[in-house]
Design a protein around this motif. Structure first.
Motif, PDB file in Angstrom:
ATOM      1  N   GLY A  67      57.980 -21.177  54.368  1.00 50.75           N
ATOM      2  CA  GLY A  67      58.920 -20.762  53.340  1.00 50.75           C
ATOM      3  C   GLY A  67      60.210 -21.544  53.451  1.00 50.75           C
ATOM      4  N   PHE A  68      61.057 -21.386  52.447  1.00 56.54           N
ATOM      5  CA  PHE A  68      62.387 -21.998  52.521  1.00 56.54           C
ATOM      6  C   PHE A  68      63.406 -21.098  51.849  1.00 56.54           C
ATOM      7  CE2 PHE A  68      62.846 -23.148  48.117  1.00 56.54           C
ATOM      8  CZ  PHE A  68      61.658 -23.689  47.670  1.00 56.54           C
ATOM      9  N   ILE A  69      64.658 -21.371  52.089  1.00 52.17           N
ATOM     10  CA  ILE A  69      65.748 -20.669  51.444  1.00 52.17           C
ATOM     11  C   ILE A  69      66.747 -21.690  50.924  1.00 52.17           C
ATOM     12  CG2 ILE A  69      67.055 -20.375  53.594  1.00 52.17           C
ATOM     13  CD1 ILE A  69      67.945 -17.612  52.482  1.00 52.17           C
ATOM     14  N   GLN A  70      67.226 -21.447  49.714  1.00 53.21           N
ATOM     15  CA  GLN A  70      68.285 -22.280  49.164  1.00 53.21           C
ATOM     16  C   GLN A  70      69.597 -21.734  49.693  1.00 53.21           C
ATOM     17  OE1 GLN A  70      68.593 -22.253  44.868  1.00 53.21           O
ATOM     18  NE2 GLN A  70      69.824 -24.109  44.836  1.00 53.21           N
ATOM     19  N   TRP A  71      70.306 -22.539  50.474  1.00 49.82           N
ATOM     20  CA  TRP A  71      71.477 -22.025  51.166  1.00 49.82           C
ATOM     21  C   TRP A  71      72.549 -21.527  50.204  1.00 49.82           C
ATOM     22  CZ3 TRP A  71      72.534 -20.654  55.999  1.00 49.82           C
ATOM     23  CH2 TRP A  71      73.877 -20.427  56.335  1.00 49.82           C
ATOM     24  N   SER A  72      72.782 -22.249  49.132  1.00 48.61           N
ATOM     25  CA  SER A  72      73.892 -21.916  48.236  1.00 48.61           C
ATOM     26  C   SER A  72      73.696 -20.585  47.523  1.00 48.61           C
ATOM     27  CB  SER A  72      74.099 -23.028  47.208  1.00 48.61           C
ATOM     28  OG  SER A  72      72.932 -23.193  46.430  1.00 48.61           O
ATOM     29  N   THR A  73      72.452 -20.241  47.223  1.00 47.00           N
ATOM     30  CA  THR A  73      72.197 -19.010  46.466  1.00 47.00           C
ATOM     31  C   THR A  73      71.537 -17.927  47.307  1.00 47.00           C
ATOM     32  OG1 THR A  73      70.008 -19.728  45.749  1.00 47.00           O
ATOM     33  CG2 THR A  73      71.884 -20.370  44.365  1.00 47.00           C
ATOM     34  N   GLY A  74      70.947 -18.324  48.442  1.00 43.89           N
ATOM     35  CA  GLY A  74      70.209 -17.357  49.252  1.00 43.89           C
ATOM     36  C   GLY A  74      68.832 -17.042  48.710  1.00 43.89           C
ATOM     37  N   THR A  75      68.373 -17.819  47.752  1.00 48.86           N
ATOM     38  CA  THR A  75      67.074 -17.571  47.133  1.00 48.86           C
ATOM     39  C   THR A  75      65.967 -18.096  48.032  1.00 48.86           C
ATOM     40  OG1 THR A  75      68.062 -17.799  44.944  1.00 48.86           O
ATOM     41  CG2 THR A  75      65.659 -17.954  45.114  1.00 48.86           C
ATOM     42  N   PRO A  76      65.010 -17.243  48.391  1.00 48.81           N
ATOM     43  CA  PRO A  76      63.898 -17.688  49.238  1.00 48.81           C
ATOM     44  C   PRO A  76      62.637 -17.988  48.418  1.00 48.81           C
ATOM     45  CG  PRO A  76      63.953 -15.320  49.239  1.00 48.81           C
ATOM     46  CD  PRO A  76      65.014 -15.782  48.287  1.00 48.81           C
ATOM     47  N   TYR A  77      61.732 -18.678  49.061  1.00 46.99           N
ATOM     48  CA  TYR A  77      60.404 -18.955  48.487  1.00 46.99           C
ATOM     49  C   TYR A  77      59.430 -18.951  49.655  1.00 46.99           C
ATOM     50  CZ  TYR A  77      56.597 -21.414  46.173  1.00 46.99           C
ATOM     51  OH  TYR A  77      55.384 -21.749  45.650  1.00 46.99           O
ATOM     52  N   TYR A  78      58.254 -18.348  49.440  1.00 44.55           N
ATOM     53  CA  TYR A  78      57.310 -18.169  50.533  1.00 44.55           C
ATOM     54  C   TYR A  78      55.931 -18.715  50.212  1.00 44.55           C
ATOM     55  CZ  TYR A  78      60.902 -14.782  51.825  1.00 44.55           C
ATOM     56  OH  TYR A  78      62.096 -14.187  52.125  1.00 44.55           O
ATOM     57  N   ALA A  79      55.251 -19.128  51.261  1.00 42.45           N
ATOM     58  CA  ALA A  79      53.837 -19.448  51.125  1.00 42.45           C
ATOM     59  C   ALA A  79      53.065 -18.145  50.896  1.00 42.45           C
ATOM     60  CB  ALA A  79      53.341 -20.139  52.388  1.00 42.45           C
ATOM     61  N   ASP A  80      51.962 -18.243  50.194  1.00 41.69           N
ATOM     62  CA  ASP A  80      51.164 -17.048  49.903  1.00 41.69           C
ATOM     63  C   ASP A  80      50.693 -16.361  51.179  1.00 41.69           C
ATOM     64  OD1 ASP A  80      49.515 -18.405  46.930  1.00 41.69           O
ATOM     65  OD2 ASP A  80      51.456 -17.417  47.201  1.00 41.69           O
ATOM     66  N   SER A  81      50.461 -17.146  52.215  1.00 41.81           N
ATOM     67  CA  SER A  81      49.914 -16.592  53.460  1.00 41.81           C
ATOM     68  C   SER A  81      50.883 -15.650  54.173  1.00 41.81           C
ATOM     69  CB  SER A  81      49.507 -17.723  54.395  1.00 41.81           C
ATOM     70  OG  SER A  81      50.624 -18.543  54.697  1.00 41.81           O
ATOM     71  N   VAL A  82      52.165 -15.744  53.854  1.00 37.76           N
ATOM     72  CA  VAL A  82      53.158 -14.907  54.547  1.00 37.76           C
ATOM     73  C   VAL A  82      53.927 -14.002  53.583  1.00 37.76           C
ATOM     74  CG1 VAL A  82      53.415 -16.696  56.306  1.00 37.76           C
ATOM     75  CG2 VAL A  82      55.068 -16.578  54.421  1.00 37.76           C
ATOM     76  N   LYS A  83      53.709 -14.158  52.306  1.00 40.76           N
ATOM     77  CA  LYS A  83      54.450 -13.379  51.318  1.00 40.76           C
ATOM     78  C   LYS A  83      54.234 -11.893  51.542  1.00 40.76           C
ATOM     79  CE  LYS A  83      54.509 -15.504  47.474  1.00 40.76           C
ATOM     80  NZ  LYS A  83      54.087 -16.073  46.177  1.00 40.76           N
ATOM     81  N   GLY A  84      55.326 -11.146  51.554  1.00 42.45           N
ATOM     82  CA  GLY A  84      55.259  -9.714  51.789  1.00 42.45           C
ATOM     83  C   GLY A  84      55.357  -9.325  53.253  1.00 42.45           C
ATOM     84  N   ARG A  85      55.202 -10.307  54.142  1.00 41.12           N
ATOM     85  CA  ARG A  85      55.298 -10.031  55.581  1.00 41.12           C
ATOM     86  C   ARG A  85      56.500 -10.733  56.224  1.00 41.12           C
ATOM     87  NH1 ARG A  85      51.549 -11.802  58.992  1.00 41.12           N
ATOM     88  NH2 ARG A  85      50.989 -13.635  57.753  1.00 41.12           N
ATOM     89  N   PHE A  86      56.850 -11.885  55.711  1.00 43.65           N
ATOM     90  CA  PHE A  86      57.945 -12.667  56.270  1.00 43.65           C
ATOM     91  C   PHE A  86      59.125 -12.658  55.295  1.00 43.65           C
ATOM     92  CE2 PHE A  86      55.375 -15.819  59.117  1.00 43.65           C
ATOM     93  CZ  PHE A  86      54.720 -14.744  59.703  1.00 43.65           C
ATOM     94  N   THR A  87      60.333 -12.662  55.847  1.00 42.76           N
ATOM     95  CA  THR A  87      61.543 -12.697  55.042  1.00 42.76           C
ATOM     96  C   THR A  87      62.496 -13.729  55.621  1.00 42.76           C
ATOM     97  OG1 THR A  87      61.322 -10.333  54.527  1.00 42.76           O
ATOM     98  CG2 THR A  87      63.468 -11.351  54.135  1.00 42.76           C
ATOM     99  N   ILE A  88      63.057 -14.560  54.756  1.00 45.10           N
ATOM    100  CA  ILE A  88      64.027 -15.567  55.179  1.00 45.10           C
ATOM    101  C   ILE A  88      65.398 -15.169  54.625  1.00 45.10           C
ATOM    102  CG2 ILE A  88      64.684 -17.988  55.146  1.00 45.10           C
ATOM    103  CD1 ILE A  88      61.752 -18.682  54.613  1.00 45.10           C
ATOM    104  N   VAL A  89      66.366 -15.094  55.518  1.00 46.38           N
ATOM    105  CA  VAL A  89      67.735 -14.760  55.120  1.00 46.38           C
ATOM    106  C   VAL A  89      68.702 -15.716  55.812  1.00 46.38           C
ATOM    107  CG1 VAL A  89      67.221 -12.330  54.687  1.00 46.38           C
ATOM    108  CG2 VAL A  89      68.000 -13.051  56.953  1.00 46.38           C
ATOM    109  N   LYS A  90      69.915 -15.765  55.288  1.00 44.86           N
ATOM    110  CA  LYS A  90      70.926 -16.624  55.883  1.00 44.86           C
ATOM    111  C   LYS A  90      72.110 -15.794  56.363  1.00 44.86           C
ATOM    112  CE  LYS A  90      73.748 -17.448  51.809  1.00 44.86           C
ATOM    113  NZ  LYS A  90      74.427 -18.434  50.938  1.00 44.86           N
ATOM    114  N   ASP A  91      72.827 -16.359  57.325  1.00 44.79           N
ATOM    115  CA  ASP A  91      74.106 -15.801  57.762  1.00 44.79           C
ATOM    116  C   ASP A  91      75.137 -16.900  57.575  1.00 44.79           C
ATOM    117  OD1 ASP A  91      76.415 -15.135  59.314  1.00 44.79           O
ATOM    118  OD2 ASP A  91      75.222 -13.690  60.426  1.00 44.79           O
ATOM    119  N   PHE A  92      75.945 -16.748  56.540  1.00 43.48           N
ATOM    120  CA  PHE A  92      76.896 -17.799  56.185  1.00 43.48           C
ATOM    121  C   PHE A  92      77.876 -18.079  57.317  1.00 43.48           C
ATOM    122  CE2 PHE A  92      79.490 -20.398  53.573  1.00 43.48           C
ATOM    123  CZ  PHE A  92      80.809 -20.079  53.866  1.00 43.48           C
TER     124      PHE A  92
END
Length: 123
Positions: free
Chosen positions: A48-73
């Motif tokens: 998965g990845f996260i867009q730093w400026s907006t905090g928007t994440p995107y996940y692979a199907d294999s981990v969607k719903g189980r993994f979460t990506i967040v940022k700490d500015f």
């Protein structure tokens, strides 16, 4: 930018683990920060990845719903929160940074990589 992962370890199936990706050298701004994993004998796989400026994440199907990506500015750090872990999640996990805006599921889009952290999920 330099990246350092931490937080890996051994966990039982169904458990949770949080990985950290600390960036240094410059503030993350227009970057995308991605997570990949590589199991023994296999190719590096997009998680998965996260867009730093907006905090928007995107996940692979294999981990969607189980993994979460967040940022700490304030900490210039990205976290990969993993839950409901399965033995097939066992791998070395890497974070990477990219200033590109396309092909972000591919390793070739990323310019900077961390050294990786090992995650082992026992059955």
């Amino acid at each position: 930018v330099q990246l350092v992962e931490s937080g890996g370890g051994l966990v039982q199936a169904g458990g949770s683990l949080r990985l950290s990706c600390a960036a240094s050298g410059r503030p993350l701004s227009s970057d995308f920060v991605g997570w990949f994993r590589q199991a023994p004998g296999k190719e590096r796989e997009f998680v998965g990845f996260i867009q730093w400026s907006t905090g928007t994440p995107y996940y692979a199907d294999s981990v969607k719903g189980r993994f979460t990506i967040v940022k700490d500015f304030l900490k210039n750090t990205v976290f990969l929160q993993m839950s409901s872990l399965k033995p097939e999640d066992t791998a070395d996990y890497y974070c990477a940074a990219s200033t590109r805006t396309s092909d972000l599921t591919q390793t070739t889009a990323y310019d900077s990589w961390g050294q990786g952290t090992q995650v082992t999920v026992s059955a």
